[in-house]
Design a protein around this motif. Structure first.
Motif, PDB file in Angstrom:
ATOM      1  N   ARG A   1       9.438  11.210  -1.300  1.00 48.66           N
ATOM      2  CA  ARG A   1      10.051  10.038  -1.369  1.00 48.66           C
ATOM      3  C   ARG A   1      10.941   9.741  -2.597  1.00 48.66           C
ATOM      4  O   ARG A   1      12.071   9.042  -2.401  1.00 48.66           O
ATOM      5  N   HIS A   2      10.505  10.365  -3.725  1.00 52.41           N
ATOM      6  CA  HIS A   2      11.345  10.074  -4.803  1.00 52.41           C
ATOM      7  C   HIS A   2      12.751  11.213  -4.710  1.00 52.41           C
ATOM      8  O   HIS A   2      13.644  10.794  -5.261  1.00 52.41           O
ATOM      9  N   LYS A   3      12.298  12.080  -4.148  1.00 48.00           N
ATOM     10  CA  LYS A   3      13.505  13.285  -3.854  1.00 48.00           C
ATOM     11  C   LYS A   3      14.626  12.457  -2.884  1.00 48.00           C
ATOM     12  O   LYS A   3      15.839  12.599  -3.437  1.00 48.00           O
ATOM     13  N   ALA A   4      14.059  11.784  -1.892  1.00 44.66           N
ATOM     14  CA  ALA A   4      14.999  11.145  -1.183  1.00 44.66           C
ATOM     15  C   ALA A   4      15.720  10.113  -1.712  1.00 44.66           C
ATOM     16  O   ALA A   4      16.878   9.662  -1.227  1.00 44.66           O
ATOM     17  N   ALA A   5      15.059   9.338  -2.572  1.00 43.88           N
ATOM     18  CA  ALA A   5      15.721   8.140  -3.218  1.00 43.88           C
ATOM     19  C   ALA A   5      16.852   8.862  -4.365  1.00 43.88           C
ATOM     20  O   ALA A   5      17.762   7.882  -4.334  1.00 43.88           O
TER      21      ALA A   5
ATOM     22  N   VAL B   1      26.459  18.044  -8.068  1.00 47.73           N
ATOM     23  CA  VAL B   1      25.809  18.916  -7.088  1.00 47.73           C
ATOM     24  C   VAL B   1      24.320  18.680  -7.378  1.00 47.73           C
ATOM     25  O   VAL B   1      23.456  18.754  -8.502  1.00 47.73           O
ATOM     26  N   GLN B   2      23.438  18.064  -6.219  1.00 47.75           N
ATOM     27  CA  GLN B   2      22.129  17.651  -6.510  1.00 47.75           C
ATOM     28  C   GLN B   2      21.093  18.729  -6.180  1.00 47.75           C
ATOM     29  O   GLN B   2      21.220  19.023  -4.797  1.00 47.75           O
ATOM     30  N   ILE B   3      20.336  19.300  -7.038  1.00 49.60           N
ATOM     31  CA  ILE B   3      19.534  20.190  -6.490  1.00 49.60           C
ATOM     32  C   ILE B   3      18.045  19.420  -6.179  1.00 49.60           C
ATOM     33  O   ILE B   3      17.449  18.965  -7.119  1.00 49.60           O
ATOM     34  N   SER B   4      18.123  19.509  -4.771  1.00 48.23           N
ATOM     35  CA  SER B   4      16.931  18.595  -4.076  1.00 48.23           C
ATOM     36  C   SER B   4      16.013  19.393  -3.481  1.00 48.23           C
ATOM     37  O   SER B   4      15.962  20.631  -4.084  1.00 48.23           O
ATOM     38  N   SER B   5      15.265  18.916  -2.494  1.00 45.95           N
ATOM     39  CA  SER B   5      14.275  19.734  -1.913  1.00 45.95           C
ATOM     40  C   SER B   5      14.054  19.425  -0.438  1.00 45.95           C
ATOM     41  O   SER B   5      14.472  18.401  -0.012  1.00 45.95           O
ATOM     42  N   ILE B   6      13.722  20.368   0.242  1.00 45.68           N
ATOM     43  CA  ILE B   6      13.310  19.963   1.610  1.00 45.68           C
ATOM     44  C   ILE B   6      12.424  18.749   1.852  1.00 45.68           C
ATOM     45  O   ILE B   6      12.452  18.172   2.602  1.00 45.68           O
ATOM     46  N   SER B   7      11.576  18.754   0.897  1.00 45.86           N
ATOM     47  CA  SER B   7      10.474  17.676   0.925  1.00 45.86           C
ATOM     48  C   SER B   7      11.446  16.306   0.938  1.00 45.86           C
ATOM     49  O   SER B   7      10.605  15.291   1.580  1.00 45.86           O
ATOM     50  N   ALA B   8      12.512  16.171   0.844  1.00 40.39           N
ATOM     51  CA  ALA B   8      13.181  14.691   1.114  1.00 40.39           C
ATOM     52  C   ALA B   8      13.376  14.401   2.183  1.00 40.39           C
ATOM     53  O   ALA B   8      13.750  13.165   2.657  1.00 40.39           O
TER      54      ALA B   8
ATOM     55  N   ILE C   1      21.683  19.926  -2.211  1.00 34.59           N
ATOM     56  CA  ILE C   1      21.195  21.102  -1.813  1.00 34.59           C
ATOM     57  C   ILE C   1      19.764  21.330  -1.771  1.00 34.59           C
ATOM     58  O   ILE C   1      19.120  20.805  -2.860  1.00 34.59           O
ATOM     59  N   ARG C   2      19.111  21.213  -0.470  1.00 26.78           N
ATOM     60  CA  ARG C   2      17.663  20.934  -0.428  1.00 26.78           C
ATOM     61  C   ARG C   2      16.969  22.300  -0.554  1.00 26.78           C
ATOM     62  O   ARG C   2      17.242  22.959   0.633  1.00 26.78           O
ATOM     63  N   LEU C   3      16.297  22.677  -1.324  1.00 26.42           N
ATOM     64  CA  LEU C   3      15.614  24.139  -1.497  1.00 26.42           C
ATOM     65  C   LEU C   3      14.347  24.182  -0.856  1.00 26.42           C
ATOM     66  O   LEU C   3      13.541  23.312  -0.853  1.00 26.42           O
ATOM     67  N   GLY C   4      14.273  25.070  -0.219  1.00 29.78           N
ATOM     68  CA  GLY C   4      12.946  25.493   0.256  1.00 29.78           C
ATOM     69  C   GLY C   4      11.774  26.084  -0.662  1.00 29.78           C
ATOM     70  O   GLY C   4      12.465  26.386  -2.005  1.00 29.78           O
ATOM     71  N   PRO C   5      10.910  26.856  -0.511  1.00 30.42           N
ATOM     72  CA  PRO C   5      10.027  27.492  -1.605  1.00 30.42           C
ATOM     73  C   PRO C   5      10.760  28.833  -1.740  1.00 30.42           C
ATOM     74  O   PRO C   5      11.373  29.507  -1.173  1.00 30.42           O
TER      75      PRO C   5
ATOM     76  N   ASP D   1      20.335  22.532   3.640  1.00 32.69           N
ATOM     77  CA  ASP D   1      19.159  23.117   3.402  1.00 32.69           C
ATOM     78  C   ASP D   1      19.124  24.524   2.938  1.00 32.69           C
ATOM     79  O   ASP D   1      20.075  25.475   3.694  1.00 32.69           O
ATOM     80  N   LEU D   2      18.642  24.995   2.053  1.00 28.62           N
ATOM     81  CA  LEU D   2      18.842  26.515   1.417  1.00 28.62           C
ATOM     82  C   LEU D   2      17.105  27.126   1.676  1.00 28.62           C
ATOM     83  O   LEU D   2      16.351  26.654   0.686  1.00 28.62           O
ATOM     84  N   GLY D   3      17.146  28.100   2.278  1.00 26.97           N
ATOM     85  CA  GLY D   3      16.025  28.910   2.288  1.00 26.97           C
ATOM     86  C   GLY D   3      15.910  29.997   3.167  1.00 26.97           C
ATOM     87  O   GLY D   3      17.022  30.255   3.951  1.00 26.97           O
ATOM     88  N   GLY D   4      14.963  30.891   3.199  1.00 26.55           N
ATOM     89  CA  GLY D   4      14.857  32.143   4.145  1.00 26.55           C
ATOM     90  C   GLY D   4      14.694  31.753   5.515  1.00 26.55           C
ATOM     91  O   GLY D   4      14.357  30.638   5.901  1.00 26.55           O
TER      92      GLY D   4
END
Length: 228
Positions: free
Chosen positions: A106-110, A89-96, A123-127, A178-181
């Motif tokens: 770019r690094h999050k996407a890679a 389970v990769q905790i990533s970011s919407i920035s990816a 899981i791409r986290l928002g703020p 994507d996970l956020g409000g």
């Protein structure tokens, strides 16, 4: 009983994930930090590895691209290739998805590409916000510091406790989420509500989920957190 390793347990969101996983009596949880990383890696095979260890500092990444690469892409590569597990389970970011013009994005996407298969979950986290929040745009606005994005930027803020609980209950899923409000709020509205004197200088930086999660909290609930 599922065996789970939570890597980066001392991080902002990982502490919340840990709190909710600990309550599940059907899980054998191994909390992993820098000190016990090698011991935990060699100890056994895990059903699930949660990688919550990647840095979350966008401007630090911009100023330290090599270090961010090591902590994001290389660290994920090592987890994929040197840990024994059935699922990651990769905790990533919407920035990816939304910030591929930045070092951080770019690094999050890679890193995502290293774990993107039918079984794993990204899981791409928002703020986020919560009592332990120490950095980021909310802290800058609260302390009247300069903010290096446009005040027109829309952010899908969510409480970190909700994020941690959601992740702990959905680690069985796969794919990219994507996970956020929901109903993102404009930074300018937040600044006005809290009387911030911050100056905004930068590009529009929308941090919005691609698809809202059912029963997700309202992004504007962040005002309750800031004004209490």
């Amino acid at each position: 009983m599922k065996s789970i390793a939570l890597i980066g347990v001392n991080g902002f969101v990982a502490q919340s994930i840990n709190k909710y996983l600990t309550k599940n009596k059907n899980i054998s949880l191994t909390n992993v930090n820098r000190e016990n990383y090698e011991v935990a890696r060699l100890a056994k095979s895990y059903d699930i590895i949660i990688n919550a260890a990647m840095p979350s500092k966008r401007f630090w990444a911009k100023n330290n691209p090599h270090k961010d690469f090591l902590e994001t892409v290389e660290k994920t590569f090592n987890i994929v290739n040197s840990w024994n597990s059935s699922k990651i389970v990769q905790i990533s970011s919407i920035s990816a998805r939304s910030q591929l013009n930045t070092t951080y994005g770019r690094h999050k996407a890679a890193a995502e590409k290293l774990v993107n298969n039918q079984n794993n979950l990204i899981i791409r986290l928002g703020p986020m916000y919560g009592a332990m929040l120490k950095k980021g745009v909310l802290i800058d606005m609260k302390n009247d510091k300069d903010v290096f994005v446009s005040k027109e930027s829309m952010y899908c803020f969510a409480p970190v406790d909700w994020v941690g609980e959601w992740i702990s209950k959905n680690i069985h899923k796969s794919g990219i989420i994507d996970l956020g409000g929901k109903n993102a709020i404009k930074l300018d509205e937040i600044a006005q509500a809290i009387g911030s004197k911050s100056k905004f200088n930068g590009p529009i930086d929308h941090q919005i989920v691609s698809k809202e999660i059912k029963n997700a909290p309202e992004a504007r609930d962040v005002l309750n957190f800031l004004l209490k």
